[in-house]
Design an enzyme around this catalytic site. Structure first.
Site, PDB file in Angstrom:
ATOM      1  N   CYS A 195      -1.229   5.956  -6.089  1.00 50.35           N
ATOM      2  CA  CYS A 195      -0.797   5.927  -4.688  1.00 50.35           C
ATOM      3  C   CYS A 195      -1.974   5.672  -3.735  1.00 50.35           C
ATOM      4  O   CYS A 195      -3.141   5.880  -4.067  1.00 50.35           O
ATOM      5  CB  CYS A 195      -0.083   7.216  -4.315  1.00 50.35           C
ATOM      6  SG  CYS A 195      -1.166   8.630  -4.206  1.00 50.35           S
ATOM      7  N   CYS A 246      -2.861   7.356  -1.093  1.00 50.27           N
ATOM      8  CA  CYS A 246      -3.643   8.530  -0.678  1.00 50.27           C
ATOM      9  C   CYS A 246      -4.643   8.939  -1.754  1.00 50.27           C
ATOM     10  O   CYS A 246      -5.658   9.564  -1.446  1.00 50.27           O
ATOM     11  CB  CYS A 246      -2.759   9.692  -0.237  1.00 50.27           C
ATOM     12  SG  CYS A 246      -1.739  10.435  -1.497  1.00 50.27           S
TER      13      CYS A 246
END
Length: 136
Positions: free
Chosen positions: A46, A48
């Site tokens: 992902c 993040c």
């Protein structure tokens, strides 16, 4: 599961700075239950993880006082290893990315995804460094 060619650079982002990649439950058990301090990074594909978690983990790992072991498992890849690591992180729910610090096999600090998303890497690293200073 993701294609290995896709995750290889994300793995290397941590292994090239000294993180050991754990790929099965026995390796996770051996690392976490060892004497001393162990920092576990649940890596992820992902955004993040790329923008916040991995940079924070690298900054914190470079601190003068850091855990005896730096290890990582990769969510969406080695399911057995990730499940084993997450079992040690209970009662916290599964999260990826996530970061956990263990001392003598006991969870002493955790950062979950909701504490990573939208926060600068340095802020997350400072949180980890505070934990390292306290427990390592």
């Amino acid at each position: 599961m993701y294609p290995e060619y896709l995750v290889a650079p994300m793995r290397e982002d941590l292994t090239r700075v000294g993180f050991e990649e754990l790929k099965d439950a026995d390796a996770v058990k051996s690392a976490i239950e060892s004497e001393g301090t162990v920092f576990v990074m649940v890596n992820s594909v992902c955004g993040c993880a790329a923008a916040n978690a991995r940079p924070a983990a690298k900054i914190a790992a470079a601190n003068g006082k850091h855990p005896d072991k730096l290890v990582t498992v990769f969510a969406g890849m080695e399911k057995e290893a990730v499940d084993a690591a997450r079992n040690y992180m209970l009662p916290y729910p599964p999260s990826s990315p996530a970061m956990a610090l263990f001392k003598d096999g006991k969870l002493v600090h955790i950062i979950e995804r909701y504490q990573i998303e939208g926060r600068p890497a340095q802020m997350i690293a400072d949180n980890l460094i505070d934990a390292f200073e306290q427990y390592c």
